[in-house]
Design a protein around this motif. Structure first.
Motif, PDB file in Angstrom:
ATOM      1  N   THR A   1     -11.243  -1.203 -13.353  1.00  0.00           N
ATOM      2  CA  THR A   1     -10.244  -0.172 -13.634  1.00  0.00           C
ATOM      3  C   THR A   1      -9.338  -0.017 -12.422  1.00  0.00           C
ATOM      4  O   THR A   1      -9.803   0.305 -11.326  1.00  0.00           O
ATOM      5  CB  THR A   1     -10.919   1.170 -13.962  1.00  0.00           C
ATOM      6  N   TYR A   2      -8.049  -0.253 -12.621  1.00  0.00           N
ATOM      7  CA  TYR A   2      -7.078  -0.148 -11.540  1.00  0.00           C
ATOM      8  C   TYR A   2      -6.649   1.301 -11.335  1.00  0.00           C
ATOM      9  O   TYR A   2      -6.824   2.158 -12.220  1.00  0.00           O
ATOM     10  CB  TYR A   2      -5.840  -0.993 -11.856  1.00  0.00           C
ATOM     11  N   SER A   3      -6.068   1.547 -10.192  1.00  0.00           N
ATOM     12  CA  SER A   3      -5.480   2.854  -9.926  1.00  0.00           C
ATOM     13  C   SER A   3      -4.287   3.063 -10.860  1.00  0.00           C
ATOM     14  O   SER A   3      -3.722   2.099 -11.386  1.00  0.00           O
ATOM     15  CB  SER A   3      -5.013   2.927  -8.473  1.00  0.00           C
ATOM     16  N   PRO A   4      -3.875   4.311 -11.087  1.00  0.00           N
ATOM     17  CA  PRO A   4      -2.745   4.557 -12.007  1.00  0.00           C
ATOM     18  C   PRO A   4      -1.476   3.799 -11.615  1.00  0.00           C
ATOM     19  O   PRO A   4      -0.776   3.274 -12.484  1.00  0.00           O
ATOM     20  CB  PRO A   4      -2.551   6.075 -11.913  1.00  0.00           C
TER      21      PRO A   4
ATOM     22  N   ASP B   1      -7.262  -2.928  -5.221  1.00  0.00           N
ATOM     23  CA  ASP B   1      -6.595  -3.374  -6.447  1.00  0.00           C
ATOM     24  C   ASP B   1      -5.899  -4.710  -6.216  1.00  0.00           C
ATOM     25  O   ASP B   1      -5.965  -5.622  -7.061  1.00  0.00           O
ATOM     26  CB  ASP B   1      -5.560  -2.336  -6.892  1.00  0.00           C
ATOM     27  N   ILE B   2      -5.211  -4.822  -5.091  1.00  0.00           N
ATOM     28  CA  ILE B   2      -4.524  -6.077  -4.768  1.00  0.00           C
ATOM     29  C   ILE B   2      -5.527  -7.217  -4.681  1.00  0.00           C
ATOM     30  O   ILE B   2      -5.296  -8.317  -5.206  1.00  0.00           O
ATOM     31  CB  ILE B   2      -3.737  -5.934  -3.447  1.00  0.00           C
ATOM     32  N   ALA B   3      -6.657  -6.972  -4.056  1.00  0.00           N
ATOM     33  CA  ALA B   3      -7.671  -8.014  -3.898  1.00  0.00           C
ATOM     34  C   ALA B   3      -8.224  -8.450  -5.251  1.00  0.00           C
ATOM     35  O   ALA B   3      -8.407  -9.650  -5.504  1.00  0.00           O
ATOM     36  CB  ALA B   3      -8.793  -7.515  -2.994  1.00  0.00           C
TER      37      ALA B   3
ATOM     38  N   MET C   1       2.070  -0.898 -12.987  1.00  0.00           N
ATOM     39  CA  MET C   1       2.742  -2.155 -12.661  1.00  0.00           C
ATOM     40  C   MET C   1       2.311  -3.258 -13.624  1.00  0.00           C
ATOM     41  O   MET C   1       3.139  -4.050 -14.092  1.00  0.00           O
ATOM     42  CB  MET C   1       2.428  -2.568 -11.223  1.00  0.00           C
ATOM     43  N   LEU C   2       1.013  -3.329 -13.939  1.00  0.00           N
ATOM     44  CA  LEU C   2       0.526  -4.343 -14.868  1.00  0.00           C
ATOM     45  C   LEU C   2       1.162  -4.190 -16.243  1.00  0.00           C
ATOM     46  O   LEU C   2       1.402  -5.177 -16.944  1.00  0.00           O
ATOM     47  CB  LEU C   2      -0.992  -4.243 -15.015  1.00  0.00           C
ATOM     48  N   ARG C   3       1.430  -2.960 -16.625  1.00  0.00           N
ATOM     49  CA  ARG C   3       2.004  -2.719 -17.945  1.00  0.00           C
ATOM     50  C   ARG C   3       3.512  -2.944 -17.967  1.00  0.00           C
ATOM     51  O   ARG C   3       4.083  -3.246 -19.015  1.00  0.00           O
ATOM     52  CB  ARG C   3       1.670  -1.304 -18.411  1.00  0.00           C
ATOM     53  N   GLU C   4       4.175  -2.791 -16.830  1.00  0.00           N
ATOM     54  CA  GLU C   4       5.627  -2.968 -16.789  1.00  0.00           C
ATOM     55  C   GLU C   4       6.036  -4.414 -16.561  1.00  0.00           C
ATOM     56  O   GLU C   4       7.057  -4.864 -17.078  1.00  0.00           O
ATOM     57  CB  GLU C   4       6.233  -2.103 -15.675  1.00  0.00           C
ATOM     58  N   MET C   5       5.278  -5.146 -15.768  1.00  0.00           N
ATOM     59  CA  MET C   5       5.682  -6.486 -15.345  1.00  0.00           C
ATOM     60  C   MET C   5       5.992  -7.411 -16.523  1.00  0.00           C
ATOM     61  O   MET C   5       7.035  -8.080 -16.527  1.00  0.00           O
ATOM     62  CB  MET C   5       4.602  -7.098 -14.455  1.00  0.00           C
TER      63      MET C   5
ATOM     64  N   GLU D   1       0.829  -1.206   0.000  1.00  0.00           N
ATOM     65  CA  GLU D   1       0.000   0.000   0.000  1.00  0.00           C
ATOM     66  C   GLU D   1       0.865   1.257   0.000  1.00  0.00           C
ATOM     67  O   GLU D   1       0.506   2.269  -0.601  1.00  0.00           O
ATOM     68  CB  GLU D   1      -0.939  -0.021   1.200  1.00  0.00           C
ATOM     69  N   LYS D   2       2.032   1.176   0.651  1.00  0.00           N
ATOM     70  CA  LYS D   2       2.939   2.329   0.644  1.00  0.00           C
ATOM     71  C   LYS D   2       3.525   2.560  -0.745  1.00  0.00           C
ATOM     72  O   LYS D   2       4.003   3.659  -1.038  1.00  0.00           O
ATOM     73  CB  LYS D   2       4.055   2.115   1.659  1.00  0.00           C
ATOM     74  N   MET D   3       3.515   1.533  -1.571  1.00  0.00           N
ATOM     75  CA  MET D   3       3.957   1.688  -2.957  1.00  0.00           C
ATOM     76  C   MET D   3       2.899   2.386  -3.798  1.00  0.00           C
ATOM     77  O   MET D   3       3.112   2.631  -4.996  1.00  0.00           O
ATOM     78  CB  MET D   3       4.261   0.325  -3.574  1.00  0.00           C
ATOM     79  N   GLY D   4       1.765   2.693  -3.202  1.00  0.00           N
ATOM     80  CA  GLY D   4       0.683   3.308  -3.947  1.00  0.00           C
ATOM     81  C   GLY D   4      -0.245   2.303  -4.581  1.00  0.00           C
ATOM     82  O   GLY D   4      -0.980   2.636  -5.523  1.00  0.00           O
ATOM     83  N   LEU D   5      -0.225   1.046  -4.078  1.00  0.00           N
ATOM     84  CA  LEU D   5      -1.084  -0.007  -4.610  1.00  0.00           C
ATOM     85  C   LEU D   5      -2.239  -0.224  -3.643  1.00  0.00           C
ATOM     86  O   LEU D   5      -2.068  -0.834  -2.587  1.00  0.00           O
ATOM     87  CB  LEU D   5      -0.292  -1.301  -4.792  1.00  0.00           C
ATOM     88  N   PRO D   6      -3.435   0.255  -3.959  1.00  0.00           N
ATOM     89  CA  PRO D   6      -4.574   0.149  -3.033  1.00  0.00           C
ATOM     90  C   PRO D   6      -4.942  -1.300  -2.739  1.00  0.00           C
ATOM     91  O   PRO D   6      -4.776  -2.184  -3.584  1.00  0.00           O
ATOM     92  CB  PRO D   6      -5.699   0.878  -3.779  1.00  0.00           C
ATOM     93  N   ALA D   7      -5.483  -1.507  -1.547  1.00  0.00           N
ATOM     94  CA  ALA D   7      -5.862  -2.857  -1.126  1.00  0.00           C
ATOM     95  C   ALA D   7      -6.916  -3.458  -2.048  1.00  0.00           C
ATOM     96  O   ALA D   7      -6.899  -4.660  -2.326  1.00  0.00           O
ATOM     97  CB  ALA D   7      -6.367  -2.826   0.314  1.00  0.00           C
TER      98      ALA D   7
END
Length: 745
Positions: free
Chosen positions: A241-244, A197-199, A249-253, A189-195
């Motif tokens: 729709t994910y957060s920015p 979105d992770i779920a 991350m989805l586009r880079e991985m 979450e500190k990386m800016g990845l909302p819970a």
């Protein structure tokens, strides 16, 4: 019941059946190993020389193998000033401080870095069968009780940079308590990845895990990984729709994993690979995520060479120029018809009983042209244009009949990888050498946001014989993979002021820019990265497969990539040459020949295939192996190369039995009727069950999708039944319909 047909083993034949293996990469060496153990008389042909034999400081002539072994997996040896034309070798880092000490011996580098995740079970199985030799480069090398498996060291951590924040470091194992799990979620979450979105992301992974391989083949191979993770429907509307930050991350991985664009990457391959890398952490042994304890050639390939020689394998420094079809003899029974001749680059011809073509896809396409001219179908026909046709302008799903017929040289950098759906891209590596101790962490580092898709590892910290300044001119090594050669740099500019992509740079420019991107990512200062926080490299070595056009290796622009990297793109699996992989355990979904008429039609075109499916044999002699063939591993890797060779050897074993049965053997079931309690056994380092044939055991084959959690197996099997009846996934039947644009259900 027919009378049994006694089949002699290859070792009991006089003379023994001969095999020519073309190419000494991982696929070729694996095929040689497996065939030699079963009594075949094997010769390996490879055009490249072991680089150490050409270096004065490397040892006495003849100390090392006569040919270069391992292909892309081999270490690359060089010294300062050892430029070979415009090839990249050890070079002083531009702008270095002070005067670096020149090494007193050749410096080992790699294509990128050698990484052995837990799911590389073909490689693990192989490692357990290669003894470690005392002084493998000496004349009196003797095997020990240790194996190459003992040369693997576990990687215990992984790190990731986060823009504007301190880098994160995670252990390469699952959380051991609820507190640790909550800590990981907190860091994400500190990386800016909302819970939320992770779920949702995890729910999509679970959805994939409970989907049968049959549905994955029918649906997910024609869907991109990005579309799957966003639950995109047929109307191109994302279901979520994910957060920015998460969307980035989805586009880079996928770029870092397998060098492909997430909008064009095959979802099945990408997600299977991602899941296996995640499942590494479930292992509790010391082989969950490993690297070798020294340069690849010294810790693995030298020992392998000694073992293969002990098995009777011969090595010849020659390349195959072409494969020549045998003369037509339609009156002879199919199993007695003549076999293919191999013409070498010096004009000599050999006529082995079997030929394993284990070169890269462009070379395989070129040397088999005469077989296609003779009307051979199967793999040979599928190779036509596989590497040389330009990619379709409208995307990978453009109908075949409307695609352009233009050809290209797949080794010319300007002609390959310009569009993200080109099946061949450039993925390569660079080594940075330091004259002081420098080790970020004992594990892999992923540089989020780096324009060129960078990841790295400090290999030297896991080596037994670590470099020292007096002897090697360096103390530490940072091995970096460059996965994106197309995205422009935000800082490096060309004459017109536009950002330069790696493909448009000189080797010196690549070295400086890669280091800048690493420093920027680590220091979280995009505009003014403080160089005082890190030591500067004193030397660098760019992968030797990248060739520049200048007189010196650092001054000319890159013009060739002699190691084009095959990526799995949407809808392209069916275009891979050859038959589907076959698992002798019978625990994998695979395509089988529909009937005897289909097989007979193949035979009229010079192609033989076992009734149970698997790889094909051409003109009673030629089989193919390499990362470009179809494998359960699917992704271009050492594991795929090793697996493909096992499929090729299994095809040879089946064909050998067919020939010695007088052409009568047409069994659809060729293995003992073992029953497994969970339907599969592919959970350990290798299978405890070996399946025999009259010519020797089938090679052990591991299906990566069988390593997924056993808890999901029940739903997978249920979904397979639904898919065969053209029904939606059982979970989808429970989902309420989505609202229509007018708001009605």
């Amino acid at each position: 019941m027919t009378d049994p047909i006694p089949i002699p083993t290859p070792a009991s034949c006089d003379p023994r059946p001969t095999v020519a293996v073309l190419g000494a990469g991982i696929a070729g060496l694996t095929a040689a190993h497996e065939l030699a153990e079963r009594g075949f008389d094997v010769t390996v042909y490879e055009s490249r020389e072991d680089e150490r034999n050409g270096l004065a400081d490397a040892g006495a002539p003849g100390t090392y193998p006569p040919i270069k072994l391992g292909g892309l997996a081999a270490s690359q040896y060089s010294t300062p000033g050892s430029d070979s034309g415009s090839r990249a070798e050890l070079r002083a880092f531009p702008g270095r401080r002070g005067t670096p000490r020149p090494p007193k011996r050749a410096v080992a580098g790699e294509h990128g870095f050698r990484f052995f995740p837990a799911y590389y079970l073909h490689i693990w199985d192989l490692f357990q069968r290669i003894p470690v030799y005392e002084q493998p480069s000496g004349t009196g090398a003797q095997p020990t009780s240790r194996t190459v498996m003992d040369n693997v060291r576990r990687v215990v951590t992984q790190g990731q940079t986060v823009a504007g924040r301190p880098s994160l470091v995670f252990p390469r194992e699952l959380p051991r308590s609820l507190a640790e799990f909550l800590s990981v979620i907190s860091q994400l979450e500190k990386m800016g990845l909302p819970a939320h979105d992770i779920a949702f992301f995890q729910s999509r992974l679970l959805r994939f895990l409970v989907t049968s391989p049959l549905r994955r083949a029918r649906e997910f191979q024609n869907m991109s990984s990005y579309d799957f993770f966003t639950a995109r429907d047929g109307d191109d509307t994302p279901g979520y729709t994910y957060s920015p930050a998460f969307d980035a991350m989805l586009r880079e991985m996928p770029r870092v994993l397998v060098a492909f664009d997430p909008n064009w990457g095959d979802a099945r391959t990408n997600i299977v690979t991602y899941l296996q890398l995640f499942l590494n952490m479930t292992r509790r042994d010391d082989k969950a995520d490993g690297v070798l304890n020294g340069p690849t050639t010294e810790s693995w390939l030298d020992h392998w060479y000694r073992h293969l020689v002990a098995l009777g394998v011969r090595f010849v420094r020659r390349a195959a120029a072409r494969l020549e079809p045998p003369g037509a003899e339609p009156d002879r029974p199919p199993h007695l018809r003549p076999r293919v001749r191999v013409t070498l680059d010096d004009g000599t011809t050999v006529a082995p009983d079997y030929t394993v073509v284990a070169v890269d896809a462009p070379a395989a396409e070129w040397i088999t042209a005469a077989l296609r001219d003779a009307g051979t179908g199967g793999t040979v026909a599928g190779l036509d244009g596989f590497a040389t046709l330009v990619p379709p302008p409208r995307g990978p799903l453009q109908p075949q009949q409307s695609r352009p017929a233009a050809r290209r040289d797949p080794y010319v950098l300007d002609e390959v990888g310009r569009v993200p759906w080109d099946r061949f891209q450039t993925m390569s590596g660079i080594q940075f050498y330091f004259d002081t101790e420098f080790q970020l962490l004992r594990g892999h580092m992923y540089y989020a946001g780096a324009e060129w898709g960078l990841s790295s590892i400090n290999q030297h910290g896991l080596w037994e014989n670590r470099p020292n300044l007096v002897r090697d001119g360096h103390v530490s090594v940072l091995s970096v993979d460059i996965a994106d050669f197309n995205t422009p740099s935000r800082v490096l500019r060309d004459e017109s002021g536009r950002g330069k992509a790696a493909r448009d740079c000189t080797p010196d420019e690549i070295a400086v820019e890669v280091w800048r991107q690493i420093v920027t990512a680590l220091t979280s200062d995009v505009d003014n990265a403080p160089e005082e926080l890190l030591p500067w490299p004193v030397w660098y070595a760019l992968d030797r497969g990248l060739v520049a056009d200048g007189a010196g290796q650092g001054s000319g622009r890159l013009v060739r990539n002699e190691t084009p990297y095959l990526i799995p793109i949407v809808g392209d699996w069916v275009n891979r040459p050859g038959g589907d992989p076959w698992n002798p355990h019978g625990t994998s979904f695979t395509q089988v020949p529909p009937d005897e008429a289909w097989l007979e039609d193949l035979e009229h075109r010079g192609v033989w295939q076992a009734r149970h499916g698997g790889y094909q044999v051409h003109h009673n002699s030629v089989v193919f192996a390499g990362t470009w063939t179809r494998t359960f591993t699917r992704i271009t890797s050492m594991e795929a190369a090793c697996e493909s060779a096992r499929h090729a050897v299994n095809a040879i074993l089946d064909h050998y039995v067919w020939v010695h049965s007088g052409g009568r053997d047409r069994r659809a079931k060729t293995t003992l009727p073992w029953r497994f309690p969970y339907g599969f056994l592919d959970q350990g380092l290798s299978s405890p069950v070996r399946l025999p044939t009259p010519a020797g055991d089938y090679c052990y084959v591991f299906d990566v999708e069988n390593r997924e959690p056993a808890d999901t197996r029940g739903l997978r099997m249920l979904d397979s039944e639904y898919c065969m009846r053209s029904l939606p996934h059982p979970i989808d039947l429970l989902r309420p319909p989505r609202p229509t644009p007018g708001g009605k259900q």
